[in-house]
Write an enzyme that holds these catalytic residues in place. Structure first.
Site, PDB file in Angstrom:
ATOM      1  N   LYS A 176     -14.725   4.975   1.666  1.00  0.00           N
ATOM      2  CA  LYS A 176     -15.483   3.753   1.963  1.00  0.00           C
ATOM      3  C   LYS A 176     -14.700   2.995   3.030  1.00  0.00           C
ATOM      4  O   LYS A 176     -13.650   2.420   2.744  1.00  0.00           O
ATOM      5  CB  LYS A 176     -15.639   2.871   0.720  1.00  0.00           C
ATOM      6  CG  LYS A 176     -16.701   1.792   0.966  1.00  0.00           C
ATOM      7  CD  LYS A 176     -16.422   0.492   0.267  1.00  0.00           C
ATOM      8  CE  LYS A 176     -15.511  -0.421   1.014  1.00  0.00           C
ATOM      9  NZ  LYS A 176     -16.001  -0.921   2.318  1.00  0.00           N
ATOM     10  N   GLU A 251      -1.553   0.069  -0.574  1.00  0.00           N
ATOM     11  CA  GLU A 251      -0.876  -0.439   0.633  1.00  0.00           C
ATOM     12  C   GLU A 251      -1.466  -1.815   0.897  1.00  0.00           C
ATOM     13  O   GLU A 251      -2.574  -1.928   1.413  1.00  0.00           O
ATOM     14  CB  GLU A 251      -1.145   0.494   1.822  1.00  0.00           C
ATOM     15  CG  GLU A 251      -0.601   1.900   1.667  1.00  0.00           C
ATOM     16  CD  GLU A 251       0.900   1.981   1.885  1.00  0.00           C
ATOM     17  OE1 GLU A 251       1.518   0.988   2.307  1.00  0.00           O
ATOM     18  OE2 GLU A 251       1.454   3.054   1.612  1.00  0.00           O
ATOM     19  N   CYS A 285      -0.450  -5.479   9.107  1.00  0.00           N
ATOM     20  CA  CYS A 285       0.255  -5.781   7.851  1.00  0.00           C
ATOM     21  C   CYS A 285       1.768  -5.852   8.058  1.00  0.00           C
ATOM     22  O   CYS A 285       2.470  -6.483   7.282  1.00  0.00           O
ATOM     23  CB  CYS A 285      -0.082  -4.733   6.815  1.00  0.00           C
ATOM     24  SG  CYS A 285       0.250  -3.072   7.394  1.00  0.00           S
ATOM     25  N   GLU A 386       0.130 -14.857   4.211  1.00  0.00           N
ATOM     26  CA  GLU A 386      -0.008 -13.872   5.286  1.00  0.00           C
ATOM     27  C   GLU A 386      -0.797 -14.522   6.437  1.00  0.00           C
ATOM     28  O   GLU A 386      -1.815 -15.173   6.199  1.00  0.00           O
ATOM     29  CB  GLU A 386      -0.769 -12.652   4.738  1.00  0.00           C
ATOM     30  CG  GLU A 386      -0.733 -11.466   5.659  1.00  0.00           C
ATOM     31  CD  GLU A 386      -1.458 -10.240   5.089  1.00  0.00           C
ATOM     32  OE1 GLU A 386      -2.399 -10.395   4.299  1.00  0.00           O
ATOM     33  OE2 GLU A 386      -1.063  -9.117   5.464  1.00  0.00           O
TER      34      GLU A 386
END
Ligand SMILES: NC(=O)c1ccc[n+]([C@@H]2O[C@H](COP(=O)([O-])OP(=O)(O)OC[C@H]3O[C@@H](n4cnc5c(N)ncnc54)[C@H](O)[C@@H]3O)[C@@H](O)[C@H]2O)c1
Ligand SMILES: O=CCCC(=O)O
Length: 483
Positions: A176, A251, A285, A386
Site C-alpha cells: 500500500k 521505520e 526522516c 519532527e
C-alpha cells in the site's frame, strides 16, 4: 499534464492483472496545487483478493531455484535503470523533489534490487556443534506474505528497499503506497509486469489507509508488516498486529541532532548540513533538525550558512536549476509556520526566510522559504517535534557533556551527526548518542550495504545491508538424530 503521467496505470495490480475500482481519488501536484490524476481506491474484497493472491503465489515463488528467483530481481534492476528518466519525472510531478534527486532515488532502487539479489545467495544457514549422533542446523526461511506500507517522501526508494529484500528472500508482497504518491509505485509495478514477475508475487492496492491497514494487520495470511512512516501510525499498526502476532519492521519518525564542535572543519560541516537539510526540502526522516553549534564558532557558522541558504533556488522540481521544491501539502506549510511562530514568540531570532512563497512564479504550489532560526532552546516546540521542512534551528552549547545530553533529549532515535576532529571527542560522541545511525564528519548514511534504522520511538528493524534481508526470514532450528 505530461505524457508520463497520462500513460502510467492508475488501477490496482492484483494477481498479475490491472483491476479497476468503483471509486477514484484525485491526486495533486504539490508544485501547482492542480489535480494530475485519478487513482483507483480498493474496496474490502479487492484488498482480500490481493492478500489471497500473494498467499497463493508464495509456495511456488519460495520454491524457485535461487538463480531463477534472483534473475527476476536483476531484470527489474535493469528495467529501473532503463526507465529512470520517466520514473524520475513521474516522481517529481507527484512529490515535488528536484528531478536530479528523483533520478538518484530511482537508481538507488535499482541498486537495492541488485544488492538483495546477490545477498539472497548468501543467506547461509548455520551448523551448531552437536553430539556425534545429532546434527543441529539453523535454516533461514522466508516468512510468507509481507504487507508493506510506505510514505510519500521517498515514493520509490521506500518501496524498493522493502520489496527487493522481501522477494529476494522468497516472500510475496502486498504494497500500500502513500495516497500522496501512488504513481511512482504504479510505474514500478509496470516494470514488474514487464519483467514477467510470476502472478501474485507482488500486488499493489490503494485506498483507505485505515481499512487497508486493518485488513493487513488482522489477516492470518499476512505474516509480516513492514512499515515506514510516522511514529503514531507505526504504533497503531504495532497494536493492531498483536492479535495475529506478526513479525514487524517499523521505520518511524526522526529528529536528528547535528553537532558542530569547536574543533570542527566548519566548511565541511556547513556543506554537510546544507546537503542533508535541503535534500527533499527537509522532508527526510534523517534530516538534521536540531543544529547544535559550539558558542565559540557560532557567528562564523551562521554567516556561512546564511549565505548558502539565501542562494538556494526554490521552484518547480522539473526545472533543472531548482535546488528546493515545494512541500507535499498545505498542512505541511501550516505545521512549519506554527513551529516558527512558537519559536519566535519564545525568543528565537528569524535570521532568514520564515514565509510562504506565493505569486505567479510559484503557481498555487506549496512553496516555503528556506529558513534559519537562531537562539532556539528547549522551551520551543521545534526542539522536540519532527520538523519535516526547510527550517534550520540553531542551538548553542558550551561543553561536550551538555551537547550530548541535549542531543539525546528526544523521543526519537534515528539519525544523528557530528563534526569534530579530536579522536577522543569523536569516540565520546559516537558512543554516547542514543541513535540507530551516527554520521561523523559525514552525512551520507544511507547505502544498500549499510544498516538503516532507529531506536526509541523511531522504531525497530533494519533496512539495507545483510541485516535488512534477515528481517524477511525466520530462523528454523532443525535437530536431527541419526538412528
Ligand atoms: N525511519 C524511516 O526510515 C523513515 C523514512 C521515511 C519517512 N519516515 C517517516 O514518515 C513520516 C512521513 O511520512 P507520511 O506522512 O507518509 O507518514 P504517515 O504515517 O502519515 O503515512 C505512512 C503510510 O501509512 C499510511 N497510513 C496512514 N494512516 C494509516 C493507518 N491508520 N493504517 C495504515 N496505514 C496508514 C499512509 O497512507 C502511508 O502509506 C515522517 O514521520 C518520517 O520521519 C521514516
Ligand atoms: O526519509 C528517509 C530517508 C531515506 C534515506 O536517506 O535513505
Amino acid at each position: 499534464m505530461t505524457e508520463s503521467i497520462n500513460n502510467v496505470h492508475k488501477d490496482l495490480f492484483i494477481n498479475g492483472e490491472w483491476i479497476n475500482t468503483a471509486d477514484y481519488k484525485d491526486l495533486i501536484n504539490p508544485a501547482t496545487g492542480k489535480v494530475i490524476a485519478k487513482i483507483a481506491q480498493a474496496d474490502e474484497t479487492q484488498v482480500e483478493d490481493a492478500i489471497q493472491a500473494a498467499y497463493d503465489a508464495f509456495q511456488p515463488w519460495k520454491s524457485l531455484e535461487l538463480k531463477d528467483r534472483t534473475q527476476y530481481l536483476h531484470n527489474i534492476a535493469d528495467l529501473l535503470e532503463e526507465h529512470a528518466d520517466r520514473l524520475a519525472e513521474i516522481m517529481t510531478i507527484e512529490q515535488g523533489k528536484s528531478i536530479k534527486e528523483s533520478k538518484l532515488e530511482v537508481i538507488a532502487g535499482a541498486e537495492s534490487f541488485r544488492w538483495n539479489a546477490e545477498e539472497a545467495r548468501r543467506l547461509y544457514g548455520e551448523t551448531i556443534p552437536a553430539p556425534n549422533d545429532h546434527k543441529y542446523e539453523i535454516a533461514y526461511e522466508p516468512v510468507g506474505v509481507v504487507g508493506a506500507i510506505t510514505p510519500w517522501n521517498f515514493p520509490s526508494g521506500m518501496i524498493t528497499r522493502k520489496i527487493a529484500p522481501a522477494l529476494a528472500a522468497g516472500n510475496t508482497v502486498v504494497l500500500k503506497p502513500s495516497s500522496d504518491t501512488p504513481l511512482s509505485a504504479l510505474a514500478i509495478f509496470e516494470l514488474f509486469e514487464q519483467a514477467e514477475l510470476p502472478k501474485g508475487v507482488a500486488n499493489i492496492v490503494m485506498g483507505s489507509s485505515k481499512e487497508i491497514g486493518e485488513a493487513m494487520t488482522s489477516s492470518k495470511l499476512v505474516k509480516k508488516i513492514t512499515f515506514t512512516g510516522s511514529t503514531p501510525i507505526g504504533k497503531a499498526l504495532y497494536a493492531q498486529s498483536a492479535d495475529t502476532l506478526k513479525k514487524m519492521s517499523l521505520e518511524l519518525g526522526g529528529h536528528a541532532p547535528f553537532i558542530i564542535n569547536a574543533d570542527a572543519d566548519i566548511d565541511a560541516a556547513v556543506e554537510g548540513l546544507m546537503a542533508a537539510k535541503f535534500r527533499n526540502n527537509g522532508q527526510v526522516c534523517i534530516a538534521p533538525n536540531r543544529i547544535f553549534v559550539h558558542k565559540s564558532i557560532k557567528d562564523n557558522v551562521l554567516k556561512q550558512l546564511t549565505e548558502k541558504v539565501e542562494a538556494l533556488k526554490v521552484g518547480n522540481g522539473l526545472n533543472e536549476d531548482t535546488n528546493v521544491g515545494p512541500l507535499i501539502r498545505e498542512d505541511a506549510i501550516d505545521k512549519i509556520k506554527k513551529q516558527i511562530i512558537n519559536a519566535t514568540d519564545k525568543g528565537a531570532t528569524l535570521v532568514t526566510g520564515g514565509h510562504r512563497l506565493t505569486g505567479d512564479e510559484y503557481d498555487n504550489g506549496f512553496f516555503f522559504q528556506p529558513t534559519i532560526l537562531d537562539n532556539v532552546n528547549r522551551t520551543m516546540d521545534i526542539f522536540y517535534e519532527e520538523t519535516f521542512g526547510p527550517v534550520i534551528p540553531i542551538i548553542t552549547f558550551d561543553t561536550l557533556e551538555e551537547v550530548i545530553e541535549m542531543a539525546n533529549d528526544s523521543e526519537f532515535g534515528l539519525a544523528s551527526y557530528a563534526y569534530a576532529k579530536d579522536s577522543k571527542t569523536i569516540q565520546t560522541i559516537a558512543t554516547s548518542l542514543e541513535y540507530g545511525m551516527v554520521g561523523i564528519n559525514e552525512v551520507a548514511i544511507s547505502n544498500p550495504e549499510t544498516p538503516f534504522g532507529g531506536v526509541k520511538h523511531s522504531g525497530f528493524g533494519r533496512e539495507n545491508s545483510h541485516l535488512g534481508i534477515k528481517e524477511y526470514v525466520t530462523a528454523k532450528f532443525i535437530n536431527t538424530k541419526f538412528l
